[in-house]
Design a protein around this motif. Structure first.
Motif, PDB file in Angstrom:
ATOM      1  N   THR A 279      18.482  48.960 -14.330  1.00  0.00           N
ATOM      2  CA  THR A 279      17.243  49.360 -13.665  1.00  0.00           C
ATOM      3  C   THR A 279      16.995  50.846 -13.868  1.00  0.00           C
ATOM      4  OG1 THR A 279      17.819  47.719 -12.015  1.00  0.00           O
ATOM      5  CG2 THR A 279      15.951  49.139 -11.517  1.00  0.00           C
ATOM      6  N   ARG A 280      18.064  51.614 -13.809  1.00  0.00           N
ATOM      7  CA  ARG A 280      17.885  53.061 -14.005  1.00  0.00           C
ATOM      8  C   ARG A 280      17.356  53.350 -15.410  1.00  0.00           C
ATOM      9  NH1 ARG A 280      23.066  53.217 -11.373  1.00  0.00           N
ATOM     10  NH2 ARG A 280      24.096  53.988 -13.240  1.00  0.00           N
ATOM     11  N   ALA A 304      20.767  57.841 -17.464  1.00  0.00           N
ATOM     12  CA  ALA A 304      20.832  56.750 -16.489  1.00  0.00           C
ATOM     13  C   ALA A 304      22.260  56.469 -16.065  1.00  0.00           C
ATOM     14  CB  ALA A 304      20.194  55.486 -17.068  1.00  0.00           C
ATOM     15  N   LYS A 308      23.180  58.609 -10.653  1.00  0.00           N
ATOM     16  CA  LYS A 308      23.196  57.284 -10.044  1.00  0.00           C
ATOM     17  C   LYS A 308      22.648  57.238  -8.642  1.00  0.00           C
ATOM     18  CE  LYS A 308      27.432  57.222 -11.903  1.00  0.00           C
ATOM     19  NZ  LYS A 308      28.852  57.020 -11.870  1.00  0.00           N
ATOM     20  N   ASN A 310      19.964  58.277  -6.824  1.00  0.00           N
ATOM     21  CA  ASN A 310      18.662  57.728  -6.465  1.00  0.00           C
ATOM     22  C   ASN A 310      17.619  58.022  -7.518  1.00  0.00           C
ATOM     23  OD1 ASN A 310      17.043  60.122  -5.914  1.00  0.00           O
ATOM     24  ND2 ASN A 310      18.486  60.458  -4.235  1.00  0.00           N
ATOM     25  N   VAL A 311      16.484  57.384  -7.347  1.00  0.00           N
ATOM     26  CA  VAL A 311      15.455  57.454  -8.383  1.00  0.00           C
ATOM     27  C   VAL A 311      14.820  58.839  -8.437  1.00  0.00           C
ATOM     28  CG1 VAL A 311      13.333  56.414  -9.236  1.00  0.00           C
ATOM     29  CG2 VAL A 311      15.016  55.016  -8.065  1.00  0.00           C
ATOM     30  N   LEU A 314      16.837  60.904 -10.593  1.00  0.00           N
ATOM     31  CA  LEU A 314      16.673  60.454 -11.968  1.00  0.00           C
ATOM     32  C   LEU A 314      15.413  61.087 -12.562  1.00  0.00           C
ATOM     33  CD1 LEU A 314      18.476  58.439 -13.412  1.00  0.00           C
ATOM     34  CD2 LEU A 314      16.916  56.629 -12.769  1.00  0.00           C
TER      35      LEU A 314
END
Ligand code: ADP
Ligand code: MG
Length: 449
Positions: A279-280, A304, A308, A310-311, A314
């Motif tokens: 998903t990342r 990614a 890890k 959180n979005v 990222l």
């Protein structure tokens, strides 16, 4: 004067002041959309562009505008996403809330948040499905209230606003208020100070849908909670949809009255977990695509696998990478990504370790022969060690999934992803295992200099 003429003149001035790559990355793609008395509107390809430009180059642009036009011009932006235009995206949460009745009519939704650009993964699937089902008219009131909880930066606000945006798109006449518990509190306090509690109640009760973000801030604010409770009941009894988010399970909210919490039980409570590796990767690819950026796949994979938590982090890593590449006038490469990750996670995290070194260490530590570790054997202890080795290789070497797979008897990249996922899941479930992996990582990163 034509906007394009003014802008062309500006561009030639800007070109002299910034690095070539910066110019190409940030200025060339801009289009002068319109010129009014006091402002020039620039079309930008994404929200990200706009934020970056505005925070880094506003003075340069304003300066150039002054020189090119001979007067003080403000710069405005409109974000063009495909064929959708969003004017002046900055005030997504307008602060000027005072209107005749004391409260703004604006729904305060940010159109950037949609279901379409919400990447689905195991961690958020259920929450997304629940949110989406509320948007279907026939399903209305199926889950009322809907409560979405999860850690910071996992997409709660995104989902909440996506519901608002979708419902409005389906039926523009729907009255929706998006608010945070902080704003609700502030509005409430203001209404008391200004003797406008009736207007306050009316404002919040006169809706078809109420979206309240981050209700953990209601903790210990008894009077506000009382107000919220009444608003909630009123809406609920009239069959109006309420959706709330919070950053922890409702049971862990201290200082929220039991009767409020018990109201939540009447609906649906869903949680969002951190995204897994796949998903990342998907989220990063999606962001890169949205922003029209060409980032090598191995770099995306590397980011990614390192970031890890959180979005939001990222996205932050991606933005930082772009900034670096533009400021240092370097292509986006794995090397550059390493630098960025090192900065974000601290130096230790990314010493260059090779896949072979990892295989060697894991083989010793797990007491599994190297040939068995990389081989085809399905024995439980082999598989266990192999997964850890793949996971660490992914995290520490920056090698692509494909090339890691090649070290392990030519397994394909999905096997490596699967291994990483297993390890992540096991670490989340077992602190002892997590400590073991952390130790191995430490050993590896201290080993090489
Ligand atoms: P929260 O409210 O849970 O703290 P946000 O909704 O503000 O988190 O999300 C942080 C950032 O990450 C936002 O820019 C959001 O668009 C993005 N984001 C989070 N989850 C996803 C996802 N599944 N797909 C795409 N973007 C996401
Ligand atoms: Mg949020």
């Amino acid at each position: 004067m034509e906007p394009t003429t003014v802008w062309q003149n500006c561009l030639s001035l800007i070109k002299r002041r910034v690095a070539a790559q910066t110019y190409q990355t940030w200025f060339e793609p801009l289009i002068a959309a319109s010129l009014e008395d006091s402002s020039l509107t620039l079309q930008v390809p994404s929200q990200f562009y706009y934020e970056w430009l505005d925070s880094h180059y506003r003075p340069i642009i304003i300066d150039a505008l002054r020189q090119a036009s001979g007067k003080e011009l403000q710069v405005r932006y409109s974000v063009v996403l495909g064929d959708v235009t969003m004017e002046d995206p900055r005030p997504s949460f307008p602060t000027g809330t005072v209107e005749n009745n004391g409260f703004s009519k604006s729904t305060q939704l940010n159109q950037r948040y949609t279901f379409e650009n919400f990447v689905e993964g195991a961690g958020n699937q259920f929450a997304k499905a629940a949110a989406l089902s509320i948007c279907q008219r026939s399903q209305k009131n199926l889950f009322n209230p809907l409560v979405i909880y999860g850690g910071v930066g996992l997409g709660k606000t995104h989902l909440l606003q996506a519901v608002g945006n979708k419902v409005l798109a389906n039926d523009p006449n729907t009255t929706i208020i998006y608010t945070t518990s902080e704003k609700f509190t502030l509005d409430f306090i203001t209404s008391i100070q200004k003797n406008r509690t009736t207007a306050f109640s009316k404002y919040y009760r006169n809706v078809d849908m109420l979206l309240v973000d981050d209700i953990q801030f209601f903790q210990k604010k008894e009077q506000t909670q009382e107000q919220f409770f009444h608003t909630f009941n009123d809406l609920y009894q009239r069959g109006k949809q309420i959706i709330m988010t919070l950053d922890r399970p409702p049971s862990e909210l201290s200082g929220l009255t039991d009767r409020l919490i018990s109201r939540f039980q009447a609906g649906l409570i869903v949680d969002i977990h951190p995204p897994d590796l796949e998903t990342r990767i998907a989220i990063l690819m999606r962001k890169a695509e949205e922003d029209g950026l060409d980032i090598p796949y191995d770099t995306v994979e590397y980011l990614a696998s390192c970031i890890k938590s959180n979005v939001r982090d990222l996205e932050g890593a991606l933005i930082r990478l772009l900034a670096y590449s533009s400021l240092r006038r370097q292509e986006i490469t794995l090397e550059l990504a390493r630098t960025v990750v090192q900065e974000i996670l601290g130096k230790k995290a990314t010493k260059s370790v090779t896949v072979d070194e990892i295989i060697k260490l894991i083989s010793e530590d797990f007491n599994v022969k190297e040939t068995s570790l990389v081989g085809k054997g399905r024995r439980k202890d082999f598989v266990y060690a192999r997964h850890v080795a793949m996971y660490l290789a992914r995290e520490l070497t920056g090698a692509s999934l494909v090339s890691i797979g090649l070290h392990f008897a030519g397994r394909d990249h999905s096997t490596v992803i699967h291994a990483c996922k297993n390890v992540e899941t096991a670490m989340a479930a077992e602190p002892a295992f997590q400590a073991k992996v952390d130790n191995l990582r430490k050993g590896l990163t201290n080993m090489v200099f």
